[in-house]
Scaffold this motif. Structure first.
Motif, PDB file in Angstrom:
ATOM      1  N   ARG A   1       0.836  -1.200   0.000  1.00 11.70           N
ATOM      2  CA  ARG A   1       0.000   0.000   0.000  1.00 11.70           C
ATOM      3  C   ARG A   1       0.877   1.258   0.000  1.00 11.70           C
ATOM      4  O   ARG A   1       1.637   1.497   0.939  1.00 11.70           O
ATOM      5  CB  ARG A   1      -0.925  -0.016   1.218  1.00 11.70           C
ATOM      6  CG  ARG A   1      -1.696  -1.332   1.357  1.00 11.70           C
ATOM      7  CD  ARG A   1      -2.596  -1.366   2.576  1.00 11.70           C
ATOM      8  NE  ARG A   1      -1.904  -1.147   3.825  1.00 11.70           N
ATOM      9  CZ  ARG A   1      -1.273  -2.077   4.527  1.00 11.70           C
ATOM     10  NH1 ARG A   1      -1.227  -3.327   4.081  1.00 11.70           N
ATOM     11  NH2 ARG A   1      -0.677  -1.787   5.668  1.00 11.70           N
ATOM     12  N   PHE A   2       0.729   2.056  -1.050  1.00 10.33           N
ATOM     13  CA  PHE A   2       1.579   3.237  -1.211  1.00 10.33           C
ATOM     14  C   PHE A   2       0.740   4.477  -1.505  1.00 10.33           C
ATOM     15  O   PHE A   2      -0.352   4.383  -2.064  1.00 10.33           O
ATOM     16  CB  PHE A   2       2.562   3.040  -2.373  1.00 10.33           C
ATOM     17  CG  PHE A   2       3.408   1.807  -2.266  1.00 10.33           C
ATOM     18  CD1 PHE A   2       4.535   1.788  -1.466  1.00 10.33           C
ATOM     19  CD2 PHE A   2       3.077   0.655  -2.964  1.00 10.33           C
ATOM     20  CE1 PHE A   2       5.324   0.643  -1.364  1.00 10.33           C
ATOM     21  CE2 PHE A   2       3.852  -0.490  -2.881  1.00 10.33           C
ATOM     22  CZ  PHE A   2       4.981  -0.493  -2.074  1.00 10.33           C
ATOM     23  N   ALA A   3       1.291   5.621  -1.149  1.00 12.34           N
ATOM     24  CA  ALA A   3       0.729   6.909  -1.557  1.00 12.34           C
ATOM     25  C   ALA A   3       1.842   7.717  -2.205  1.00 12.34           C
ATOM     26  O   ALA A   3       3.013   7.612  -1.817  1.00 12.34           O
ATOM     27  CB  ALA A   3       0.153   7.660  -0.366  1.00 12.34           C
ATOM     28  N   VAL A   4       1.475   8.510  -3.192  1.00 10.88           N
ATOM     29  CA  VAL A   4       2.429   9.393  -3.870  1.00 10.88           C
ATOM     30  C   VAL A   4       1.898  10.816  -3.751  1.00 10.88           C
ATOM     31  O   VAL A   4       0.811  11.123  -4.249  1.00 10.88           O
ATOM     32  CB  VAL A   4       2.595   9.006  -5.354  1.00 10.88           C
ATOM     33  CG1 VAL A   4       3.535   9.982  -6.049  1.00 10.88           C
ATOM     34  CG2 VAL A   4       3.124   7.576  -5.479  1.00 10.88           C
ATOM     35  N   LYS A   5       2.664  11.663  -3.079  1.00 10.75           N
ATOM     36  CA  LYS A   5       2.238  13.055  -2.885  1.00 10.75           C
ATOM     37  C   LYS A   5       3.218  13.996  -3.565  1.00 10.75           C
ATOM     38  O   LYS A   5       4.411  13.981  -3.282  1.00 10.75           O
ATOM     39  CB  LYS A   5       2.151  13.389  -1.399  1.00 10.75           C
ATOM     40  CG  LYS A   5       1.801  14.849  -1.154  1.00 10.75           C
ATOM     41  CD  LYS A   5       1.400  15.127   0.257  1.00 10.75           C
ATOM     42  CE  LYS A   5       1.135  16.621   0.455  1.00 10.75           C
ATOM     43  NZ  LYS A   5       0.202  17.178  -0.548  1.00 10.75           N
TER      44      LYS A   5
END
Length: 572
Positions: free
Chosen positions: A106-110
């Motif tokens: 599970r990843f987020a890219v900001k």
């Protein structure tokens, strides 16, 4: 789909947003399709939502939304009777769906413009932390509300299970006139927030083969990564500047880079041309048959490394070793010697300090001997300069070494009991339930590893020879030719960390550049060994017995004791 990546244009801050998101739709459909493939009993929970054989996902999500605010018994729906009959299996279904999500990467890219201004940089990092905490709280709250309203009673035990992002990447644009046009379109990682424990499961846990080195553009003739599903990790490998492009399904390996190499400050890139480029996750159809396990192309004085998207190469060992192979090729071009080995500065309680270098392929006993040495009462401190790969240079008439990594990619079985748990909050775990389980542990700072460290002991780690007497555990060579023969043979007993078995041989114990450029390497290695003998470096062989059954722990311990005695004597 193993990796779920949420980008900052769809960040989610409450349970309703999570339930209405595209990411939840993908997850729900994938979960149901897997249940259908297995004819799982949980499919019974979906009977009220079926039209023929098809699931009405819109209706299913509507009911789940209602369950976030009302108990099942009070829902105003024509499906109520059918749902009440299936209450128990519905509870099982929701629990299994929650666990299915938690098993994903599970990843987020900001996106956030990089700055060196401390106050602004901290503000961006704290904002990323807040986003991660809010999302995790929203996912848990969604699960708890639905479960509470299905069960009709509260939980007896509340568990704060990790269920949000494992990693949040902070990205910006790559601003440089020295890179190809397509590279500027890929978001470049300048920071990250990790939520421990970080545990990833990959489809392979062994590395096989040697990376061929060729000339030309290679796969870039027909394929270039795109902004849509790739990230760029700028790193220092030793003193060299690399750009590593990772397809989002393999972001677990990109995350591993954060613990193993120093991230480059984007403002330091400027108009600097990369010394090496790694592209991990390229569609396998763009690779030739001999390139399936990785290939390196040399183009315009820059090395480009490619690893495909097949299950076989879904292992961090491929990411690490192809990166280090490019590093070693650059080292050889400069007339220096790449060494597959560990380098440590050892301080005794007596005050004496000595720099030790162990050379050997995977499983030879390098790290294990250093660990055994550190456990001896006479040792005050051991500082690791290089855990797996280093390079040698001749400066001011002496042989000095430089490190490449700020971390270690090690087998869990080779660590001291309890060590992995002690470092759990900082480590990245890979397949902890399998043979050859690995952990990536940060151990040093970049400024220290790139300083020249004089080499005082240069020892080949022999893990296959049984020795019964103490004076045979450590042998010091008398002539450079004798040393060159042993190091060049590169023998070791394979321990299952690669695809090899039994007693194997790899030129100079270094299939990462030395083999591909053997002719150049032989000349450089001979000159460096001669210089060591001229300047009083102790060159020899240490028998770790790590590959002999029953001596996996005792062998390195006995070798460490013999080495300590020699260091204390200070003479042969």
């Amino acid at each position: 789909m193993r990796s779920y990546v949420i980008r900052d244009d769809i960040l989610l801050f409450n349970p309703s947003q999570v339930l209405e998101s595209r990411i939840f739709s993908y997850l729900l459909k994938e979960f149901v399709e897997i249940l259908e493939e297995k004819s799982d009993h949980l499919l019974e929970a979906l009977e009220p939502f079926k039209k023929g054989k098809n699931v009405n996902y819109r209706k299913l999500r509507e009911i789940l939304m209602l369950l976030t605010v009302k108990p099942l018994t009070k829902l105003e729906t024509s499906l109520l009777e059918s749902l009440l009959k299936r209450r128990e299996v519905l509870i099982e279904f929701v629990e299994a769906l929650y666990n299915f999500w938690r098993e994903k990467h599970r990843f987020a890219v900001k996106r956030a413009k990089y700055t060196r201004t401390m106050k602004r940089k901290l503000s961006l990092e704290y904002e990323a932390i807040r986003i991660g905490e809010n999302f995790e709280a929203s996912v848990r709250e969604l699960y708890r509300r639905i479960m509470y309203n299905l069960m009709g009673k509260p939980f007896k035990v509340m568990r704060q299970l990790p269920s949000g992002f494992q990693v949040i990447f902070l990205v910006d644009k790559l601003r440089s006139s020295k890179v190809e046009r397509w590279m500027k379109d890929i978001p470049i990682v300048w920071g990250a927030v990790l939520r421990p424990p970080v545990i990833f499961y990959t489809r392979s846990n062994k590395r096989k083969g040697i990376f061929p080195v060729k000339e030309g553009k290679g796969p870039l003739e027909h394929f270039k990564p795109s902004e849509k599903n790739w990230l760029c990790f700028p790193i220092y490998v030793g003193k060299y500047f690399f750009l590593v492009f990772v397809q989002e399904e393999f972001l677990c390996h990109g995350t591993g880079l954060l613990n193993l190499f120093e991230i480059t400050d984007p403002l330091e890139i400027g108009d600097r041309k990369p010394d090496g480029v790694v592209i991990f996750g390229i569609p396998e159809r763009f690779l030739q048959e001999d390139e399936k396990r990785g290939v390196i192309y040399r183009m315009n004085d820059t090395y480009y490394a490619f690893v495909g998207d097949s299950p076989e190469t879904d292992y961090f060992g491929y990411m690490k070793k192809i990166t280090l192979t490019v590093h070693n090729l650059k080292v050889l071009e400069e007339g220096r010697l790449p060494v597959h080995g560990a380098l440590a500065r050892v301080k005794l309680k007596s005050g004496k300090t000595v720099n030790l270098m162990f050379v050997g392929d995977s499983g030879a006993g390098k790290s294990e001997t250093l660990d055994a040495l550190e456990r001896l009462d006479e040792i005050s401190e051991i500082r690791i300069i290089a855990d797996d790969m280093a390079s040698l240079a001749i400066e001011n008439g002496k042989v000095v070494a430089y490190g490449t990594e700020i971390g270690a990619f090690v087998r869990l079985d080779d660590l001291p009991p309890g060590y992995a748990y002690h470092t759990m909050d900082r480590s990245i775990f890979m397949n902890p339930d399998q043979i050859n389980a690995r952990v990536i542990v940060p151990f040093g700072n970049y400024e220290e590893i790139i300083k020249p460290t004089p080499v005082e002991y240069f020892l080949y780690a022999n893990n296959y020879t049984y020795v019964g007497s103490e004076n045979e555990r450590l042998v010091i060579f008398k002539r450079p030719e004798e040393a060159l023969r042993v190091f060049s043979e590169g023998k070791r007993k394979a321990k299952g960390t690669t695809g090899e078995v039994g007693l194997t041989s790899s030129y100079f114990a270094n299939p990462f550049g030395a083999v591909q450029r053997r002719k150049e390497h032989e000349k450089i290695a001979e000159s460096f060994l001669k210089k060591m003998f001229e300047t009083g470096v102790r060159v020899g062989e240490i028998r770790t017995m790590l590959g002999i059954n029953g001596f996996e722990k005792e062998g390195p311990r006995l070798a460490a004791i013999s080495l300590l005695k020699m260091v204390e004597r200070g003479s042969l």
